[in-house]
Design a protein around this motif. Structure first.
Motif, PDB file in Angstrom:
ATOM      1  N   UNK A  24      97.247  89.148 -58.280  1.00  0.00           N
ATOM      2  CA  UNK A  24      97.086  88.018 -59.203  1.00  0.00           C
ATOM      3  C   UNK A  24      98.430  87.482 -59.660  1.00  0.00           C
ATOM      4  N   UNK A  25      99.277  88.358 -60.181  1.00  0.00           N
ATOM      5  CA  UNK A  25     100.560  87.933 -60.732  1.00  0.00           C
ATOM      6  C   UNK A  25     101.483  87.400 -59.635  1.00  0.00           C
ATOM      7  N   UNK A  26     101.566  88.106 -58.518  1.00  0.00           N
ATOM      8  CA  UNK A  26     102.464  87.687 -57.436  1.00  0.00           C
ATOM      9  C   UNK A  26     102.022  86.373 -56.817  1.00  0.00           C
ATOM     10  N   UNK A  27     100.715  86.203 -56.616  1.00  0.00           N
ATOM     11  CA  UNK A  27     100.216  84.983 -55.988  1.00  0.00           C
ATOM     12  C   UNK A  27     100.489  83.766 -56.865  1.00  0.00           C
ATOM     13  N   UNK A  28     100.150  83.870 -58.140  1.00  0.00           N
ATOM     14  CA  UNK A  28     100.336  82.728 -59.038  1.00  0.00           C
ATOM     15  C   UNK A  28     101.812  82.387 -59.176  1.00  0.00           C
ATOM     16  N   UNK A  32     103.494  79.082 -57.450  1.00  0.00           N
ATOM     17  CA  UNK A  32     103.969  78.100 -58.429  1.00  0.00           C
ATOM     18  C   UNK A  32     105.450  77.808 -58.235  1.00  0.00           C
ATOM     19  N   UNK A  33     106.254  78.856 -58.089  1.00  0.00           N
ATOM     20  CA  UNK A  33     107.689  78.648 -57.882  1.00  0.00           C
ATOM     21  C   UNK A  33     107.953  77.985 -56.535  1.00  0.00           C
ATOM     22  N   UNK A  34     107.154  78.300 -55.517  1.00  0.00           N
ATOM     23  CA  UNK A  34     107.301  77.688 -54.201  1.00  0.00           C
ATOM     24  C   UNK A  34     107.012  76.192 -54.263  1.00  0.00           C
ATOM     25  N   UNK A 179     105.458  89.375 -49.166  1.00  0.00           N
ATOM     26  CA  UNK A 179     105.356  90.774 -48.788  1.00  0.00           C
ATOM     27  C   UNK A 179     106.274  91.673 -49.595  1.00  0.00           C
ATOM     28  N   UNK A 180     107.508  91.202 -49.823  1.00  0.00           N
ATOM     29  CA  UNK A 180     108.455  92.008 -50.603  1.00  0.00           C
ATOM     30  C   UNK A 180     108.091  92.014 -52.089  1.00  0.00           C
ATOM     31  N   UNK A 181     107.630  90.870 -52.591  1.00  0.00           N
ATOM     32  CA  UNK A 181     107.280  90.777 -54.004  1.00  0.00           C
ATOM     33  C   UNK A 181     106.015  91.558 -54.319  1.00  0.00           C
ATOM     34  N   UNK A 182     105.191  91.778 -53.301  1.00  0.00           N
ATOM     35  CA  UNK A 182     103.928  92.454 -53.531  1.00  0.00           C
ATOM     36  C   UNK A 182     104.124  93.894 -53.967  1.00  0.00           C
ATOM     37  N   UNK A 183     105.266  94.471 -53.645  1.00  0.00           N
ATOM     38  CA  UNK A 183     105.539  95.828 -54.124  1.00  0.00           C
ATOM     39  C   UNK A 183     105.621  95.874 -55.631  1.00  0.00           C
ATOM     40  N   UNK A 184     105.842  94.677 -56.236  1.00  0.00           N
ATOM     41  CA  UNK A 184     105.911  94.631 -57.689  1.00  0.00           C
ATOM     42  C   UNK A 184     107.217  95.216 -58.186  1.00  0.00           C
ATOM     43  N   UNK A 185     107.652  94.760 -59.308  1.00  0.00           N
ATOM     44  CA  UNK A 185     108.833  95.354 -59.909  1.00  0.00           C
ATOM     45  C   UNK A 185     108.387  96.481 -60.827  1.00  0.00           C
ATOM     46  N   UNK A 186     108.693  97.736 -60.496  1.00  0.00           N
ATOM     47  CA  UNK A 186     108.261  98.840 -61.358  1.00  0.00           C
ATOM     48  C   UNK A 186     108.743  98.694 -62.800  1.00  0.00           C
TER      49      UNK A 186
END
Length: 245
Positions: A24-28, A32-34, A179-186
């Motif tokens: 949810x967070x990564x997609x939005x 949006x930034x893209x 793909x890289x952002x999907x790992x999320x920032x811990x």
């Protein structure tokens, strides 16, 4: 995948529970930034706007050098602690009833605002500068001069000739970034106590929960590979030169 040593639950259940929140967070934030970044990049290149170019270069210099978790701390201090406009933690309010109802969906989006804003602020400038660089190179191509010589409207040249061709390299970058952002920032998800992949990965590392770490890393690898495949498929679909005859 085994059982988590710290949560006493199967790793697959934890992974599948964290997946939707990070998605949810990564997609939005990424879409949006893209979208905003590419529109601004085309506008700056087309108008030859030195003012906007200077603003975005300075913006990229500042936010490109500040770690994203520092931006997250600043957003929490401003919007949560200072103004009290948005919650600082959690994916939804404890009083909300989870389900496909409007009240719960709005509550989820309300809690996701700050994480999305953090990712957006730290990534939008790179899309702007990348799109501007591509468009500046394309503006001198022969087909652009031919389109102007034919007397086509600026709107058609901007969207059909310039934007469409400049978008192709950006699609590949979008797939890789997803793909890289999907790992999320811990650090970010841990700061917002957001139950996504980054939060559980940080928890697994701190608790030395190796089965959970392996499950999270496997899921991240799969998502990176899938993002690359989707990017190749989109490039083949959008670029006529890559289609089979």
């Amino acid at each position: 995948m085994g059982q988590s040593m710290s949560y006493k639950d199967s790793v697959i259940n934890i992974v599948m529970g964290a997946l939707p929140w990070t998605l949810l967070v990564c997609s939005i934030s990424l879409l949006l930034s893209f979208a905003v970044g590419n529109i601004l990049g085309v506008f700056i290149a087309w108008k030859r706007s030195k003012v906007w170019d200077g603003i975005m270069t300075g913006y990229q210099a500042v936010f490109g050098s500040i770690p994203d978790y520092i931006v997250a701390y600043l957003l929490v201090a401003l919007f949560s602690i200072g103004l009290g406009l948005f919650p600082a933690r959690g994916a939804y309010d404890s009083n909300s009833t989870p389900g496909w109802n409007m009240a719960f969906i709005l509550d989820v989006l309300y809690h996701a605002f700050l994480p999305v804003l953090c990712y957006f602020l730290t990534t939008v400038a790179s899309w702007v500068m990348g799109m501007k660089s591509i468009c500046v190179g394309l503006l001198g191509e022969d087909y652009m001069n031919y389109a102007r010589a034919r007397g086509l409207s600026n709107k058609r040249i901007l969207f059909t000739y310039l934007g469409r061709n400049a978008m192709l390299p950006q699609i590949t970058s979008l797939a890789i970034s997803f793909g890289l952002m999907f790992s999320g920032s811990p650090v970010i998800e841990n700061l917002f106590v957001y139950p996504g992949v980054g939060y559980y990965l940080n928890s697994a590392i701190s608790r030395r929960d190796y089965p959970l770490m392996q499950g999270m890393f496997l899921m991240i690898i799969v998502m990176v590979l899938l993002s690359g495949l989707v990017g190749d498929a989109l490039n083949k679909r959008l670029n006529p030169r890559l289609r089979e005859k």
